[in-house]
Design a protein around this motif. Structure first.
Motif, PDB file in Angstrom:
ATOM      1  N   THR A  74       0.849  -1.195   0.000  1.00 20.97           N
ATOM      2  CA  THR A  74       0.000   0.000   0.000  1.00 20.97           C
ATOM      3  C   THR A  74       0.878   1.235   0.000  1.00 20.97           C
ATOM      4  OG1 THR A  74      -1.785  -1.115   1.208  1.00 20.97           O
ATOM      5  CG2 THR A  74      -1.773   1.284   1.248  1.00 20.97           C
ATOM      6  N   GLY A  75       0.617   2.154  -0.905  1.00 23.78           N
ATOM      7  CA  GLY A  75       1.333   3.417  -0.945  1.00 23.78           C
ATOM      8  C   GLY A  75       0.629   4.458  -0.105  1.00 23.78           C
ATOM      9  N   LEU A  76       1.400   5.230   0.665  1.00 24.69           N
ATOM     10  CA  LEU A  76       0.855   6.320   1.485  1.00 24.69           C
ATOM     11  C   LEU A  76       1.346   7.633   0.897  1.00 24.69           C
ATOM     12  CD1 LEU A  76      -0.669   7.294   4.011  1.00 24.69           C
ATOM     13  CD2 LEU A  76       1.452   6.949   5.317  1.00 24.69           C
ATOM     14  N   LEU A 115       4.038   1.861   2.468  1.00 24.12           N
ATOM     15  CA  LEU A 115       5.169   2.625   1.929  1.00 24.12           C
ATOM     16  C   LEU A 115       4.781   4.085   1.791  1.00 24.12           C
ATOM     17  CD1 LEU A 115       7.820   3.025   0.255  1.00 24.12           C
ATOM     18  CD2 LEU A 115       6.546   2.185  -1.721  1.00 24.12           C
ATOM     19  N   SER A 116       5.375   4.941   2.625  1.00 21.39           N
ATOM     20  CA  SER A 116       5.159   6.379   2.516  1.00 21.39           C
ATOM     21  C   SER A 116       6.164   6.963   1.528  1.00 21.39           C
ATOM     22  CB  SER A 116       5.335   7.049   3.884  1.00 21.39           C
ATOM     23  OG  SER A 116       5.273   8.456   3.764  1.00 21.39           O
ATOM     24  N   ILE A 124       4.497  -0.462  -7.997  1.00 19.51           N
ATOM     25  CA  ILE A 124       4.544  -1.612  -7.087  1.00 19.51           C
ATOM     26  C   ILE A 124       3.383  -1.704  -6.104  1.00 19.51           C
ATOM     27  CG2 ILE A 124       7.051  -1.813  -7.192  1.00 19.51           C
ATOM     28  CD1 ILE A 124       7.233  -0.377  -4.525  1.00 19.51           C
ATOM     29  N   CYS A 125       2.521  -0.706  -6.022  1.00 19.58           N
ATOM     30  CA  CYS A 125       1.486  -0.710  -4.985  1.00 19.58           C
ATOM     31  C   CYS A 125       0.153  -1.252  -5.485  1.00 19.58           C
ATOM     32  CB  CYS A 125       1.294   0.695  -4.420  1.00 19.58           C
ATOM     33  SG  CYS A 125       2.729   1.297  -3.492  1.00 19.58           S
ATOM     34  N   ASP A 126      -0.441  -2.115  -4.684  1.00 16.20           N
ATOM     35  CA  ASP A 126      -1.774  -2.644  -4.981  1.00 16.20           C
ATOM     36  C   ASP A 126      -2.858  -1.646  -4.577  1.00 16.20           C
ATOM     37  OD1 ASP A 126      -0.559  -5.350  -5.395  1.00 16.20           O
ATOM     38  OD2 ASP A 126      -0.274  -5.226  -3.234  1.00 16.20           O
ATOM     39  N   ARG A 127      -2.587  -0.934  -3.487  1.00 18.07           N
ATOM     40  CA  ARG A 127      -3.563  -0.002  -2.934  1.00 18.07           C
ATOM     41  C   ARG A 127      -2.874   1.318  -2.612  1.00 18.07           C
ATOM     42  NH1 ARG A 127      -8.242  -2.037  -1.025  1.00 18.07           N
ATOM     43  NH2 ARG A 127      -8.341  -0.529   0.679  1.00 18.07           N
ATOM     44  N   VAL A 128      -3.698   2.357  -2.415  1.00 18.62           N
ATOM     45  CA  VAL A 128      -3.177   3.692  -2.127  1.00 18.62           C
ATOM     46  C   VAL A 128      -4.015   4.323  -1.016  1.00 18.62           C
ATOM     47  CG1 VAL A 128      -2.535   5.941  -3.066  1.00 18.62           C
ATOM     48  CG2 VAL A 128      -2.598   3.952  -4.571  1.00 18.62           C
ATOM     49  N   VAL A 129      -3.320   5.019  -0.118  1.00 20.77           N
ATOM     50  CA  VAL A 129      -3.970   5.872   0.867  1.00 20.77           C
ATOM     51  C   VAL A 129      -3.446   7.282   0.638  1.00 20.77           C
ATOM     52  CG1 VAL A 129      -4.212   6.420   3.321  1.00 20.77           C
ATOM     53  CG2 VAL A 129      -4.232   4.028   2.566  1.00 20.77           C
TER      54      VAL A 129
END
Length: 247
Positions: A29-31, A186-187, A197-202
């Motif tokens: 997950t990307g932050l 991952l921030s 590379i990220c499946d999801r994002v916040v």
């Protein structure tokens, strides 16, 4: 895997976020968020480094309600802060073994766990080198090995690609992609890393979560009137106030 409900956090009289909900699932997950959004404070809270002022934090189905429970939870958490400390004279393998000790691995597991982690980041041949003699890219890879030693179920990374050149960032992406069966948060400010590379994002802004969901769902918010060179960049910018877009 990692759930926060109605979390509140701050420093002194300053409140960084209040009533924040977050659900970090297995995968990467990307932050995302501008400076001052509260990303680092959120990571510190999720890592149990800084107990929340209010709210509930649950890791692997277990609520963390005391320091004793936090110590137990940390055995399953690999946390790499943006500015990590190290002793320049410490050898790379000892630096990673120290991470194994901090995570609570039994002494007979420190050496094999460090060897596995260093192999994962491609630093086996540098294990005997001193940390102060490594290049910036190698030092960052050693720090990632420190964070993943012992195969924690949750890995929290705060701006891990700062200062890396394009080739080193590609290697970093390969390392993260290889963390199977792991929950990674991952921030970063580098949206192309999130896209890769990220499946999801916040997306955070001013202590609030503006978006949380699959990367493709964020891309679907692409707005051609927004600044940016890719659908993900433009979608991200559309979630920020006008004053942030103009910075």
């Amino acid at each position: 895997m990692l759930v926060g409900k109605q979390l509140s956090q701050g420093y002194g009289r300053h409140t960084v976020f209040r009533g924040l909900d977050i659900d970090v699932r297995p995968g990467v997950t990307g932050l995302l968020g501008p400076n001052g959004a509260g990303k680092t404070t959120l990571l510190r809270t999720l890592a149990t480094v800084q107990p929340p002022r209010d709210g509930r934090l649950t890791i692997d189905g277990r609520e963390v309600r005391s320091e004793a429970e936090a110590r137990t939870a940390r055995r399953q958490i690999g946390f790499l802060p943006q500015r990590f400390g190290f002793e320049p004279g410490m050898r790379v393998r000892d630096f990673v073994r120290y991470g194994a000790w901090l995570r609570g691995l039994p002494p007979d597991g420190w050496a094999p766990a460090a060897t596995t982690a260093l192999g994962h980041v491609g630093l086996t041949d540098e294990a005997a080198k001193k940390m102060g003699r490594l290049s910036g890219g190698m030092r960052q890879r050693a720090a990632i090995a420190w964070a993943i030693v012992g195969q924690p179920r949750v890995v929290l990374l705060d701006e891990p690609t700062v200062g890396l050149d394009p080739q080193q960032r590609l290697r970093f992406r390969d390392i993260i992609a290889g963390l199977t069966d792991t929950t990674v948060l991952l921030s970063t400010h580098l949206i192309d890393d999130v896209d890769a590379i990220c499946d999801r994002v916040v997306v955070m802004h001013a202590g609030e979560i503006r978006f949380a969901g699959p990367t493709d769902e964020l891309k679907a918010l692409d707005d051609s009137s927004m600044p940016g060179h890719t659908p993900l960049e433009r979608a991200y910018m559309s979630l920020l106030p006008v004053e942030e877009r103009d910075r």
